[in-house]
Design a protein around this motif. Structure first.
Motif, PDB file in Angstrom:
ATOM      1  N   CYS A 126      -9.623   3.768  18.784  1.00 47.04           N
ATOM      2  CA  CYS A 126      -9.462   3.942  20.221  1.00 47.04           C
ATOM      3  C   CYS A 126      -8.139   4.632  20.531  1.00 47.04           C
ATOM      4  O   CYS A 126      -7.098   4.208  20.044  1.00 47.04           O
ATOM      5  N   ASP A 172      -4.804   5.052  22.108  1.00 43.68           N
ATOM      6  CA  ASP A 172      -4.002   3.924  22.568  1.00 43.68           C
ATOM      7  C   ASP A 172      -2.842   4.323  23.475  1.00 43.68           C
ATOM      8  O   ASP A 172      -2.140   3.475  23.990  1.00 43.68           O
ATOM      9  N   TRP A 217      -4.225   7.963  28.147  1.00 39.43           N
ATOM     10  CA  TRP A 217      -5.658   7.668  28.143  1.00 39.43           C
ATOM     11  C   TRP A 217      -5.964   6.484  29.053  1.00 39.43           C
ATOM     12  O   TRP A 217      -5.250   5.480  29.058  1.00 39.43           O
ATOM     13  N   GLN A 240      -8.757   3.487  29.926  1.00 40.22           N
ATOM     14  CA  GLN A 240      -9.765   2.699  29.220  1.00 40.22           C
ATOM     15  C   GLN A 240     -10.708   2.060  30.236  1.00 40.22           C
ATOM     16  O   GLN A 240     -10.265   1.413  31.184  1.00 40.22           O
ATOM     17  N   HIS A 259     -10.210   0.453  35.475  1.00 35.18           N
ATOM     18  CA  HIS A 259      -9.692   0.992  34.216  1.00 35.18           C
ATOM     19  C   HIS A 259      -8.319   0.413  33.895  1.00 35.18           C
ATOM     20  O   HIS A 259      -7.648  -0.155  34.750  1.00 35.18           O
ATOM     21  N   GLY A 293      -5.569   0.872  24.400  1.00 34.27           N
ATOM     22  CA  GLY A 293      -6.960   0.980  23.992  1.00 34.27           C
ATOM     23  C   GLY A 293      -7.395  -0.082  23.002  1.00 34.27           C
ATOM     24  O   GLY A 293      -8.479  -0.653  23.132  1.00 34.27           O
ATOM     25  N   TYR A 298     -10.235  -2.794  23.778  1.00 37.01           N
ATOM     26  CA  TYR A 298     -11.433  -2.812  22.940  1.00 37.01           C
ATOM     27  C   TYR A 298     -11.670  -4.212  22.376  1.00 37.01           C
ATOM     28  O   TYR A 298     -12.795  -4.719  22.399  1.00 37.01           O
ATOM     29  N   SER A 336     -12.782   5.750  26.509  1.00 29.39           N
ATOM     30  CA  SER A 336     -11.410   6.208  26.717  1.00 29.39           C
ATOM     31  C   SER A 336     -11.441   7.621  27.278  1.00 29.39           C
ATOM     32  O   SER A 336     -12.168   8.473  26.766  1.00 29.39           O
ATOM     33  N   CYS A 370     -10.131   0.155  16.073  1.00 23.14           N
ATOM     34  CA  CYS A 370      -9.919  -0.337  17.426  1.00 23.14           C
ATOM     35  C   CYS A 370      -9.542  -1.809  17.423  1.00 23.14           C
ATOM     36  O   CYS A 370      -8.842  -2.281  18.317  1.00 23.14           O
TER      37      CYS A 370
END
Length: 257
Positions: free
Chosen positions: A30, A32, A36, A38, A159, A164, A168, A181, A210
């Motif tokens: 993922c 991180d 980004w 999530q 979000h 991440g 996850y 992501s 992840c």
């Protein structure tokens, strides 16, 4: 109406819908970083909502018109404060605690469509403006202003920014399908695969990274854990997925629905 808005509106009018963006499954863990966003990967049917002079409509990922099957959501779409809209999202059959139950979707479409929910995660067009070139973080802010407080049958996909691995892990522990992501500065790319959207399915060896310990500060993971606890406690008396007022699109570790 800007040129891009005219083209997008024409595509929606002629075809009934606009080609949706699609994420990738790179199996590299993922993303991180703070760059980004999530989001929860909802276990439902990818759906596009279109509102124009002909009224509200609902289309599947393949472009099939399922407005009759999703009639309560279509009716709710027509009550939003806009004359023309294109929303991207997921149709889910939420359980009382908000978790999607994929196996209930067909049954509810046939007998209890009012117990379905549409989780909107993007907006492509509003009142003549093509919003696809804007960064996703800005599109989500526009979307939130449109649908808030999002406690009805049309929901808002919350979000987290960064974190991440922690997000996850929380989704996996709750038995959810996974996470998506998205680069916060990415535009909406209709059709084809977009590496700025990375899908990580829970419980697969390809996404084992992840679940590994995140390099981010422990406080960040703790905030995500607190947000996840809120997810578990959140309920909506109408049976639809819950997303309460005050949880704006930029809030750190909000409830994902």
């Amino acid at each position: 109406m800007a040129a891009g808005g005219r083209v997008l509106a024409w595509e929606a009018m002629v075809n009934g819908w606009v080609h949706q963006a699609a994420g990738t499954h790179p199996g590299r863990g993922c993303p991180d970083q703070d760059a980004w966003l999530q989001e929860i990967k909802y276990n439902g049917f990818s759906t596009q909502r279109v509102l124009d002079w002909a009224g509200g409509r609902a289309f599947t990922k393949a472009g099939h018109n399922w407005s009759r099957r999703y009639w309560p959501i279509v009716a709710a779409l027509e009550k939003l404060p806009a004359k023309a809209l294109i929303l991207d999202g997921e149709m889910i059959a939420p359980e009382p605690d908000g978790r999607p139950n994929f196996h209930e979707i067909h049954s509810r479409m046939a007998w209890n469509a009012e117990l379905l929910a549409f989780v909107a995660f993007d907006i492509l067009h509003r009142d003549g403006q093509d919003l696809r070139p804007l960064p996703v973080i800005d599109r989500k802010a526009i979307l939130w202003e449109l649908v808030k407080p999002a406690d009805g049958i049309i929901q808002y996909s919350q979000h987290v920014e960064g974190g991440g691995a922690a997000f996850y892990k929380a989704a996996e522990q709750m038995g959810l399908e996974g996470i998506v992501s998205k680069r916060r500065g990415s535009p909406y790319r209709s059709g084809g695969k977009d590496e700025a959207w990375v899908k990580s399915n829970a419980g697969t060896s390809a996404n084992s990274n992840c679940s590994a310990s995140s390099a981010r500060p422990a406080s960040e993971a703790k905030r995500c854990s607190q947000g996840t606890a809120q997810i578990t406690r959140s309920r909506n008396g109408s049976g639809s997925a819950s997303s309460r007022a005050g949880a704006g699109p930029r809030r750190a570790c909000p409830r994902p629905w």
